[in-house]
Design a protein around this motif. Sequence first.
Motif, PDB file in Angstrom:
ATOM      1  N   HIS A  27       0.780  -1.244   0.137  1.00 39.26           N
ATOM      2  CA  HIS A  27       0.021   0.002   0.025  1.00 39.26           C
ATOM      3  C   HIS A  27       0.731   1.182   0.104  1.00 39.26           C
ATOM      4  O   HIS A  27       0.380   2.231  -0.358  1.00 39.26           O
ATOM      5  CB  HIS A  27      -1.035   0.002   1.305  1.00 39.26           C
ATOM      6  CG  HIS A  27      -1.915  -0.929   1.122  1.00 39.26           C
ATOM      7  ND1 HIS A  27      -3.146  -1.085   0.117  1.00 39.26           N
ATOM      8  CD2 HIS A  27      -2.368  -2.034   1.844  1.00 39.26           C
ATOM      9  CE1 HIS A  27      -4.136  -1.712   0.414  1.00 39.26           C
ATOM     10  NE2 HIS A  27      -3.565  -2.513   1.220  1.00 39.26           N
ATOM     11  N   ALA A  28       2.098   1.170   0.452  1.00 42.44           N
ATOM     12  CA  ALA A  28       2.789   2.652   0.757  1.00 42.44           C
ATOM     13  C   ALA A  28       4.333   1.967   0.485  1.00 42.44           C
ATOM     14  O   ALA A  28       5.011   1.239   1.181  1.00 42.44           O
ATOM     15  CB  ALA A  28       2.522   3.028   1.941  1.00 42.44           C
ATOM     16  N   TYR A  29       5.079   3.147  -0.050  1.00 42.24           N
ATOM     17  CA  TYR A  29       6.536   2.773  -0.205  1.00 42.24           C
ATOM     18  C   TYR A  29       7.306   4.377   0.267  1.00 42.24           C
ATOM     19  O   TYR A  29       6.953   5.147  -0.068  1.00 42.24           O
ATOM     20  CB  TYR A  29       6.977   2.388  -1.558  1.00 42.24           C
ATOM     21  CG  TYR A  29       6.483   1.077  -1.955  1.00 42.24           C
ATOM     22  CD1 TYR A  29       7.099  -0.052  -1.858  1.00 42.24           C
ATOM     23  CD2 TYR A  29       5.144   0.737  -2.858  1.00 42.24           C
ATOM     24  CE1 TYR A  29       6.747  -1.335  -2.351  1.00 42.24           C
ATOM     25  CE2 TYR A  29       4.837  -0.518  -3.040  1.00 42.24           C
ATOM     26  CZ  TYR A  29       5.547  -1.374  -2.714  1.00 42.24           C
ATOM     27  OH  TYR A  29       5.046  -2.766  -3.297  1.00 42.24           O
ATOM     28  N   ALA A  91      -0.852   8.064  -5.033  1.00 41.83           N
ATOM     29  CA  ALA A  91      -0.224   9.377  -4.591  1.00 41.83           C
ATOM     30  C   ALA A  91       1.212   9.481  -4.423  1.00 41.83           C
ATOM     31  O   ALA A  91       1.565   8.273  -3.983  1.00 41.83           O
ATOM     32  CB  ALA A  91      -1.149   9.465  -3.179  1.00 41.83           C
ATOM     33  N   ILE A  92       1.691  10.365  -4.997  1.00 41.82           N
ATOM     34  CA  ILE A  92       3.180  10.741  -4.762  1.00 41.82           C
ATOM     35  C   ILE A  92       3.360  11.830  -3.909  1.00 41.82           C
ATOM     36  O   ILE A  92       3.093  13.075  -4.317  1.00 41.82           O
ATOM     37  CB  ILE A  92       3.740  10.767  -6.120  1.00 41.82           C
ATOM     38  CG1 ILE A  92       3.387   9.511  -6.830  1.00 41.82           C
ATOM     39  CG2 ILE A  92       5.448  10.864  -5.919  1.00 41.82           C
ATOM     40  CD1 ILE A  92       3.706   9.668  -8.541  1.00 41.82           C
ATOM     41  N   SER A 118      -5.339   1.593  -3.478  1.00 42.88           N
ATOM     42  CA  SER A 118      -4.414   2.874  -3.494  1.00 42.88           C
ATOM     43  C   SER A 118      -2.948   2.396  -3.279  1.00 42.88           C
ATOM     44  O   SER A 118      -2.713   1.320  -2.544  1.00 42.88           O
ATOM     45  CB  SER A 118      -4.875   3.863  -2.342  1.00 42.88           C
ATOM     46  OG  SER A 118      -4.721   3.474  -1.178  1.00 42.88           O
ATOM     47  N   ILE A 119      -2.097   3.268  -3.693  1.00 42.93           N
ATOM     48  CA  ILE A 119      -0.591   2.961  -3.490  1.00 42.93           C
ATOM     49  C   ILE A 119      -0.200   4.365  -3.142  1.00 42.93           C
ATOM     50  O   ILE A 119      -0.270   5.440  -3.934  1.00 42.93           O
ATOM     51  CB  ILE A 119      -0.007   2.325  -4.570  1.00 42.93           C
ATOM     52  CG1 ILE A 119      -0.361   0.869  -5.158  1.00 42.93           C
ATOM     53  CG2 ILE A 119       1.731   2.251  -4.270  1.00 42.93           C
ATOM     54  CD1 ILE A 119       0.197   0.312  -6.354  1.00 42.93           C
ATOM     55  N   ILE A 120       0.732   4.407  -2.142  1.00 45.18           N
ATOM     56  CA  ILE A 120       1.110   5.867  -1.794  1.00 45.18           C
ATOM     57  C   ILE A 120       2.790   5.775  -1.717  1.00 45.18           C
ATOM     58  O   ILE A 120       3.450   4.708  -1.286  1.00 45.18           O
ATOM     59  CB  ILE A 120       0.722   6.271  -0.338  1.00 45.18           C
ATOM     60  CG1 ILE A 120      -0.705   6.423  -0.131  1.00 45.18           C
ATOM     61  CG2 ILE A 120       1.492   7.560   0.077  1.00 45.18           C
ATOM     62  CD1 ILE A 120      -1.275   6.366   1.025  1.00 45.18           C
ATOM     63  N   PHE A 121       3.203   6.632  -2.794  1.00 47.62           N
ATOM     64  CA  PHE A 121       4.618   6.681  -2.556  1.00 47.62           C
ATOM     65  C   PHE A 121       5.155   7.978  -1.998  1.00 47.62           C
ATOM     66  O   PHE A 121       4.863   9.232  -2.179  1.00 47.62           O
ATOM     67  CB  PHE A 121       5.233   6.810  -3.834  1.00 47.62           C
ATOM     68  CG  PHE A 121       5.016   5.623  -4.950  1.00 47.62           C
ATOM     69  CD1 PHE A 121       5.996   4.384  -4.722  1.00 47.62           C
ATOM     70  CD2 PHE A 121       3.860   5.473  -5.689  1.00 47.62           C
ATOM     71  CE1 PHE A 121       5.801   3.179  -5.516  1.00 47.62           C
ATOM     72  CE2 PHE A 121       3.733   4.218  -6.193  1.00 47.62           C
ATOM     73  CZ  PHE A 121       4.451   3.155  -6.256  1.00 47.62           C
ATOM     74  N   LEU A 122       6.112   7.937  -0.766  1.00 45.30           N
ATOM     75  CA  LEU A 122       6.777   9.112  -0.302  1.00 45.30           C
ATOM     76  C   LEU A 122       8.278   9.205  -0.761  1.00 45.30           C
ATOM     77  O   LEU A 122       8.889   7.927  -0.832  1.00 45.30           O
ATOM     78  CB  LEU A 122       6.760   8.990   1.073  1.00 45.30           C
ATOM     79  CG  LEU A 122       5.378   8.786   1.859  1.00 45.30           C
ATOM     80  CD1 LEU A 122       5.904   8.936   3.501  1.00 45.30           C
ATOM     81  CD2 LEU A 122       4.438   9.787   1.289  1.00 45.30           C
ATOM     82  N   THR A 123       8.755  10.089  -1.332  1.00 50.81           N
ATOM     83  CA  THR A 123      10.073  10.278  -1.700  1.00 50.81           C
ATOM     84  C   THR A 123      10.683  11.026  -0.496  1.00 50.81           C
ATOM     85  O   THR A 123      10.312  12.217  -0.122  1.00 50.81           O
ATOM     86  CB  THR A 123      10.218  10.868  -3.104  1.00 50.81           C
ATOM     87  OG1 THR A 123      10.088  12.419  -3.044  1.00 50.81           O
ATOM     88  CG2 THR A 123       9.463  10.363  -4.170  1.00 50.81           C
ATOM     89  N   ARG A 137       5.154   2.033   8.651  1.00 49.62           N
ATOM     90  CA  ARG A 137       4.169   1.631   7.408  1.00 49.62           C
ATOM     91  C   ARG A 137       4.599   1.566   6.189  1.00 49.62           C
ATOM     92  O   ARG A 137       3.788   1.583   5.209  1.00 49.62           O
ATOM     93  CB  ARG A 137       2.815   2.508   7.928  1.00 49.62           C
ATOM     94  CG  ARG A 137       2.502   2.020   9.202  1.00 49.62           C
ATOM     95  CD  ARG A 137       1.168   3.168   9.713  1.00 49.62           C
ATOM     96  NE  ARG A 137       0.383   2.675  10.714  1.00 49.62           N
ATOM     97  CZ  ARG A 137       0.711   2.829  11.861  1.00 49.62           C
ATOM     98  NH1 ARG A 137       2.203   3.391  12.297  1.00 49.62           N
ATOM     99  NH2 ARG A 137       0.326   2.147  13.028  1.00 49.62           N
ATOM    100  N   LEU A 138       5.698   1.730   5.877  1.00 48.89           N
ATOM    101  CA  LEU A 138       6.407   1.956   4.435  1.00 48.89           C
ATOM    102  C   LEU A 138       7.324   0.736   3.911  1.00 48.89           C
ATOM    103  O   LEU A 138       7.940   0.370   5.045  1.00 48.89           O
ATOM    104  CB  LEU A 138       7.077   3.252   4.214  1.00 48.89           C
ATOM    105  CG  LEU A 138       6.073   4.522   4.736  1.00 48.89           C
ATOM    106  CD1 LEU A 138       7.225   5.886   4.639  1.00 48.89           C
ATOM    107  CD2 LEU A 138       5.136   4.996   3.711  1.00 48.89           C
ATOM    108  N   GLN A 139       7.157   0.525   2.855  1.00 47.73           N
ATOM    109  CA  GLN A 139       8.336  -0.438   2.349  1.00 47.73           C
ATOM    110  C   GLN A 139       9.343   0.350   1.711  1.00 47.73           C
ATOM    111  O   GLN A 139       9.187   1.256   0.996  1.00 47.73           O
ATOM    112  CB  GLN A 139       7.721  -1.465   1.220  1.00 47.73           C
ATOM    113  CG  GLN A 139       6.454  -2.306   1.649  1.00 47.73           C
ATOM    114  CD  GLN A 139       6.877  -3.417   2.698  1.00 47.73           C
ATOM    115  OE1 GLN A 139       7.997  -4.021   2.524  1.00 47.73           O
ATOM    116  NE2 GLN A 139       6.255  -3.480   3.848  1.00 47.73           N
TER     117      GLN A 139
END
Length: 291
Positions: A27-29, A91-92, A118-123, A137-139
């Motif tokens: 779900h989130a990276y 979402a990015i 949904s997939i959320i990407f945080l950079t 909670r992030l991969q």
Amino acid sequence: MNFHKTIGHEKQKEIFRHLAENQNLAHAYALVGPENIGKTTFAIDLAEGLGVNPTLDLFVFDSELGLSIEQARILQRRLSRTAAVSPFKVAIVSNAERMSGEAASALLKILEEPPRDSIIFLTTANFYSLLPTIASRLQRVNFSVSNRAELEEALKAFGLETRKFSEIADFAGGRVGLAKTIASSEEVYNFAVASAGYYQILKDGNLTDRLQTAEKLAVLEPQDIEKFVRFAMQQWVGDAASAALGRKLLRVLSDLRFNLNTKLLMANLFLPLTLPSPSPRFGEAGARGEA
């Protein structure tokens, strides 16, 4: 899955191709690595490769200041809806380490109960600056700078002369995004050339040049001073210069956010780490010789 916009990062492409083929996407990276290396471009490329409509179901928050509370609320509303035409909503959030405390709290609520499909990407350039409750909670997927050949490929479309290409490649230090930004704007290129000169004075200049440079920078807008400091930090990493200089740059970057006196900040930054010994005052040498 093709990555049409992303240059390099072949290992990361294979990771996500494998996850997509096995329908094993999380779900989130967190896409983690130095600034301006193409993490946000990679995430956009990946989303489009997954069949996400870039207009209706792809939400990109790419601000140098990070996510604001208003943007976090918008993100929450958009992700709560069913995807319009795509298999996923994506979402990015760029520069996640700079988001406000309120935005981080709102984002945590989203991550605690991820919206369906949904997939959320945080950079981020600094994974450990994220709230631990968010980071858990992030991969995490690590990214690194590109090699010279990949930079050359990225800059090929700009038709640069040899000298300018070499300069930009040196300034960018393997950061494809930064190289493209410098190459696409004469103003940014000139700023990089000037910043490179200022950095050399910061690292090796004499006291007079240091003080004059500090005065030049002090009259710039705070955002331009911050750009210089970030440029200097990137050069510092590439040079493997002294740890003390790195600490000074980090301190200035932090202090700029509190709207402190820029003249004082620049003067403190450009003062040498060790001041030269003063010349003997008139008569002291003779007095010592007679003793």
